[in-house]
Design an enzyme around this catalytic site. Structure first.
Site, short mmCIF file in Angstrom:
data_model
loop_
_atom_site.label_atom_id
_atom_site.label_comp_id
_atom_site.label_asym_id
_atom_site.label_seq_id
_atom_site.Cartn_x
_atom_site.Cartn_y
_atom_site.Cartn_z
N GLY A 5 0.86 -1.33 0.52
CA GLY A 5 -0.30 0.07 0.03
C GLY A 5 0.95 1.76 -0.24
O GLY A 5 0.33 1.70 -0.95
N ARG A 33 9.56 -26.21 5.81
CA ARG A 33 8.54 -25.36 6.54
C ARG A 33 7.28 -26.55 6.83
O ARG A 33 6.81 -26.80 8.21
CB ARG A 33 7.75 -23.88 6.69
CG ARG A 33 8.61 -22.73 6.18
CD ARG A 33 8.39 -21.98 6.32
NE ARG A 33 9.52 -20.35 6.41
CZ ARG A 33 8.87 -19.04 5.94
NH1 ARG A 33 8.42 -18.42 5.76
NH2 ARG A 33 10.13 -18.27 6.27
#
Lengths: 226, 256, 642
Positions: free
Chosen positions: C46, C332
């Site tokens: 943003g 992971r």
């Protein structure tokens, strides 16, 4: 010249002015103390020194520098103290110092004590020289408008109340000088770790020298060693 | 553990605030300080009262949202720790704690322990950037940067903008924050073209916001969760003197 | 409505973005200020988008719910940012980064998007350095790199353990510069609560001022959402407390399709839950697994004992046992699932929360013996300190305890190659979209994607959209805005007037626990079906029995949370539905039914597609649209770490 005014109006600018004038006053205090050490070498030296200082060009040049420094130092500080109060209109119910020291937080109290000391000191040993002015002194002596510096000093400090006043005032001066000297180094932009350590040592040595010297003079007079 | 809390409650910017007492009988030493407040808030809310408003977000000490005074110390008693990372094992059973919002004119209280810190953003707007439009950057490795400069710059850039420095400062000064922002950019070669104007404008904005001045107490450094050094303030002072007294006037400077 | 074309480029992938940039329309510099663009969110995506659009001269309004844009959760990213600079001369290239990312995403992402991401990655580093981001450097003054997340090349740029913070501060400083120039208007403490669509185009948003409670609308020619991910649907995650799905979910309800919501990433090394009051989880760098050994007791009876009382022979170093070649460095998802299995088996360690111990040891005793304490401290000292601050335990004395935690969400609003959603004029950037990571995101790629979208993709694609339309021509008195404001105000009032018995957090915790159990690390048809049945019940209870103090006309943090939890309670359903529909295991999505001796079993024949869900109204089942994925450059292979 607007840039000087803007500089003065900014907090950093005011601080810098207070620091520079503080440095000048520190120098004045140091030299004044060194001059007074002549009390140990005898009346002749000291009175000659006093007479030298009373040459009009020396006297007024010195007075101008010291007075300007003091006025700027004090007005600057008053501005800053007020700005500080404005910056926190509502205080804390609890506030606990984390790193600040007794002497750093008492600058605004030790300062006025030093000012009182300065004024009283003038009344003790300076104002009597002017015709029609009364000295705050047990027995003020002068010849041809030049004060007898040695006699005036030793007589004054031989009285226990005045000696006590001078010792206490010098301790307050010490509090003020120590934080002031170290702080002004930072305000004037000293930021290296080594330089700051050096500044701290220098501030301690200067403070100890000035306060030690002044108190030594006082004690010597009180105990009639000179 | 049992904690006795005195919490500053204030309904809005203009409302009058006061301390309110709360008893927290079931505190686990493994709770974070904010989790203790979460539990208290759940209780307050289930009793139909307004919960205590406090700012928080990441809860891992990096976003800078959280922070209030605990017994007169910004972020509480543990050094280099934001209040969200502070755990209850730092306290003793039966301790009485005083929770107050950051207090400064430039940080008005919004509600309870929440304050308005947008003044910090305006200080950054005054010059806390390097003017480089997207796309105009040269190749990243075109200019080597001394590692120690980059490291020092990073030390200053680690500031999380929490406001603890202002809160703790006896003068409510934002010098540590402003100086950290300045040091981050001024220590890098990329920051040089705008170094002087940046130094001038950010200091001026700091004053405009109503922050106090620095008297070198170093309380700010002691409570800074990132341990930002007060030596940055000395660099800021020097930069300001250079910018205002020792250089020629620039467009947009406060000079005539 | 069927899925709009994804506008993927044709022709050689190496030229695709360059050619696309040339073929897109431009907006005349003199006309740009006439176009208003709303950017929601001020994280890496943003802030970089708002700043860049401001620099270009558009009239930008940027919104964030925090008190300042600098606090967006991108700030918490630790590890680093990838870029195909090949500064280390170790064989890296744009193509290799592209290849690794497609493969790492387990062949569930778009090749063209990933290639573009790899291509602009090098520009990001240039831009960040020019802004003054203090990346780590070598003594010669040039940028340092490290290998991250098992990559075979050193392409990760980093700023100690605070890379996200430094990159965000860079984007934030660019944003503040534009605010000072007046091209961007910042709206902090303002939460987007609805998207306004007029004549089929996104034309603005309805917001609530979080301090005054005032509901108002902003009109624009285009809207970009950079509002992050939805990992807080699990209640406990490594996300910031404020992270939420509200902006994207409300946009979804206005017609934007939600893609691959079941693709979530679980990080294996986080500090375990300490008690039922736990409010969030803290991630510990994965680098710890380079020297730490993971184990649990063999016998559940030993779990309550002090670890030093458990003999070497009674310890199960399960990663070393199950995956001898990768051991403690298993990827992971594999390491996470193995930890869960050990704890489900009753062999977890640490405090028992709600009757279960959820934690495994990460032991440095061997490393200290092998390397000496100073060497271990040099590498991990700051992490050990952080661990000790939170747990009160000294990792040199007692093994660390770890447990996986939700960390990042690959799913998000569906966007085409232009980053435009299914609503014309609504663009979605960063973690909020679904575009680049497929079913699994590689380490140090999140920062890269956020900044790529904001600095180097959206400014071009947005211009192409705006150039085709006249600016303005609408104000917030239009019925669509008034309706949205009324709906938002009504919803707020409804929430405040329930005055029930349960707090917002208690609902969030219940939802989170349920999602974690059935839609977390391992998912089954049965568990998902049960949760799909339970969510509407919980939602119904929420709307009947939640309690929120205070009013809507003030700073009311409970009300803010309530709105977000209400959306999670709706969103969770499509997430579970997506997980149940995708009857395969891929990346972060592990369906227990689809495995080969513990290894995920992808089903390329049936599931080589992105699932885009269309909202069809409250109480109706959403429609599924499939966007087929084609792999021309990187051929799908099976991952194996045995």
């Amino acid at each position: 010249m607007n840039f000087l005014l803007s500089f003065w109006r900014s907090t950093v600018g005011t601080k810098v002015v207070v620091a520079v004038t503080g440095l000048m006053l520190l120098g004045f205090t140091l030299f004044h103390m060194i001059g007074n050490l002549q009390v140990f070498t005898g009346a002749e030296d000291m009175n000659a020194y006093g007479a030298f200082l009373h040459k009009p060009e020396v006297l007024w040049a010195g007075r101008c520098v010291v007075a300007t420094s003091m006025i700027l130092h004090i007005t600057g500080t008053v501005r800053l103290v007020r700005a500080s109060a404005d910056a926190r209109p509502q205080g804390y119910a609890k506030w606990k110092a984390q790193a600040s020291t007794f002497y750093s937080r008492t600058m605004k109290f030790s300062g006025p004590i030093v000012l009182i000391y300065f004024v009283v000191h003038l009344l003790n040993l300076t104002t009597g020289a002017e015709p029609g002015h009364i000295a705050l002194h047990p027995n003020y002596l002068q010849t041809d408008g030049v004060p007898k510096a040695f006699e005036n000093l030793t007589l004054l400090l031989a009285t226990p109340p005045w000696a006590t006043f001078y010792i206490v005032a010098n301790l307050a001066l010490g509090l003020h000088l120590f934080h002031g000297a170290y702080s002004l180094a930072k305000t004037l932009g000293l930021s290296g770790a080594r330089q700051l350590r050096l500044a701290r040592v220098l501030a301690s040595v200067l403070t100890a020298t000035i306060v030690g010297g002044n108190i030594a003079i006082t004690l010597a007079c009180l105990l009639r060693l000179v | 553990m049992r904690m006795k809390l005195n919490v500053w409650r204030q309904n809005g910017r203009d409302a009058k605030g006061a301390f309110q007492k709360y008893d927290c009988p079931d505190v686990s030493e493994h709770m974070s300080f904010l989790e203790m407040l979460d539990v208290l808030n759940e209780r307050i809310e289930s009793e139909g009262q307004d919960p205590i408003a406090f700012e928080h977000d990441c809860r891992e000490g990096i976003c800078g949202s959280c922070g209030f005074m605990i017994n007169g110390a910004a972020h509480g008693p543990q050094p280099r720790t934001t209040v969200c990372q502070l755990h209850m094992r730092s306290f003793k059973d039966g301790d009485e704690l005083w929770l107050e919002p950051w207090r400064a004119k430039a940080f008005p209280v919004v509600r309870d322990l929440v304050v308005d810190r947008t003044a910090f953003d305006r200080i950054v707007q005054a010059g806390g950037y390097i003017s480089t439009n997207t796309g105009s950057a040269p190749e990243a490795n075109a200019a080597p940067i001394r590692k120690d400069s980059a490291d020092k710059s990073f030390d200053a850039a680690a500031c999380i903008g929490c406001g603890a420095c202002v809160a703790m400062c006896p003068n409510a000064s934002a010098s540590l924050f402003t100086a950290a922002k300045l040091a981050h950019l001024n220590l890098l070669p990329q920051g040089q073209p705008e170094r002087l104007i940046r130094s001038e404008k950010m200091v001026v904005q700091m004053d405009v916001e109503g922050f106090g001045h620095c008297t070198n107490h170093s309380d700010c450094e002691a409570v800074c969760p990132k341990g930002i050094s007060v030596t940055n303030i000395a660099m800021m002072n020097l930069g300001y003197v250079q910018a205002t007294l020792l250089s020629s006037p620039r467009e947009g400077s406060t000079d005539d | 409505m069927s899925l709009p074309p994804n506008k993927l480029p044709t022709g050689p992938i190496q030229q695709a973005w360059t050619e696309r940039k040339f073929s897109m329309k431009l907006v005349n510099p003199a006309n740009r200020r006439k176009y208003t663009v709303i950017v929601v969110g001020s994280g890496l995506a943003g802030a970089s988008a708002a700043a860049t659009l401001g620099e270009l001269g558009y009239n930008v309004h940027c919104f964030c719910f925090q008190d300042t844009p600098r606090r967006a959760h991108s700030i918490a990213a630790q590890g680093g940012i990838n870029a195909a600079k090949n500064y280390q001369n170790d064989g890296d290239s744009v193509y290799r980064l592209f290849y690794d990312t497609v493969k790492g995403g387990d062949f569930r992402s778009r090749e063209a998007n990933v290639y573009r991401l790899s291509e602009v990655s090098v520009n990001i580093i240039d831009q960040a350095v020019a802004q003054g981001v203090p990346f780590a450097r070598e003594y010669g003054g040039l940028l340092a790199n490290r290998s991250f997340g098992g990559a075979q090349v050193s392409r990760t740029f980093y700023a100690r353990g605070q890379t996200g913070q430094q990159l965000l501060l860079g984007a934030y400083s660019a944003l503040e510069r534009q605010i000072a120039r007046g091209t961007v208007t910042m709206h902090p403490r303002t939460e987007m609560l609805d998207l306004v669509v007029v004549d089929g185009r996104a034309r603005g948003i309805t917001v609530r001022d979080l301090e005054s409670g005032k509901v108002s609308s902003y009109v624009a020619d285009a809207v970009a959402l950079g509002t992050g991910g939805y990992a807080n649907v699990f209640y406990l995650s490594t996300n910031a407390k404020g992270c939420n799905v509200t902006a994207t979910w409300r946009a979804h309800k206005r017609g934007a399709y939600f893609a691959n919501p079941c693709f979530t990433q679980i990080h294996p090394t986080c500090i375990p839950v300490a008690g039922s009051y736990q409010s969030k989880l803290t991630l510990m760098s994965e680098s710890l697994r380079n020297d730490g050994r993971v184990w649990v007791p063999k016998d559940p009876e030993d779990c309550g004992k002090h670890p030093s009382e458990i003999a070497e022979g009674d310890r199960d170093y399960y990663l070393e046992r199950k995956y001898p070649s990768f051991g403690n460095l298993s990827p992971r998802d594999i390491a996470s699932r193995a930890a869960k299995e050990a704890c489900d088996d009753g062999r977890g360690v640490g405090p028992s929360v709600e009757g279960v111990r959820r934690g495994v040891y990460l032991d440095f005793a061997d490393a200290v013996k092998r390397l000496g304490k100073p060497a271990v401290s040099e590498k991990y000292g700051n992490l050990f300190e952080m661990y000790q601050r939170i747990t009160g335990e000294d990792p040199y004395e007692v093994p660390m305890r770890m447990y996986p935690a939700p960390h990042y969400t690959m799913g998000g609003l569906w966007v085409d190659y232009q980053l435009q959603s299914t609503i014309p004029g609504l663009f979605v950037i960063g973690e909020a979209n679904f575009s680049d990571h497929g079913a699994n995101r590689l380490g140090a790629s999140a920062l890269m994607q956020g900044l790529a979208d904001g600095y180097f993709v959206l400014p071009f694609t947005l211009a192409d959209y705006l150039a085709g339309m006249k600016p303005g021509g609408l104000d917030s008195t239009h019925a669509a805005f008034k309706d949205a404001e009324r709906e938002v105000a009504q919803r707020t009032n409804t929430l405040l007037n329930i005055k029930g018995k349960r707090t917002v957090d208690s609902f969030h915790r219940e939802l989170g626990l349920m999602m974690w159990d059935t839609c977390g690390m391992a998912r089954t048809d049965e568990g998902l079906s049960a949760t799909l049945k339970r969510i509407p019940e919980l939602r119904e209870e929420f709307w009947k029995n939640v309690t929120i103090s205070g009013s809507g006309a003030e700073l009311n943090q409970s009300l803010e949370k309530a709105g977000r939890v209400a959306d999670f309670l709706e969103f969770a359903e499509v997430m579970c539905l997506d997980a149940r529909t995708r009857a395969e295991s891929c990346g972060g999505h592990f369906r227990t039914e689809f495995q080969d001796q513990g290894e995920a079993q992808r089903n390329d024949a049936e599931y080589t597609h992105a699932s885009a869900w269309e909202y069809t109204g409250a109480g109706n089942a959403p429609n599924l649209h499939k966007e087929p994925l084609t792999f021309t450059y990187v051929k799908p292979v099976t991952r194996s770490y045995k």
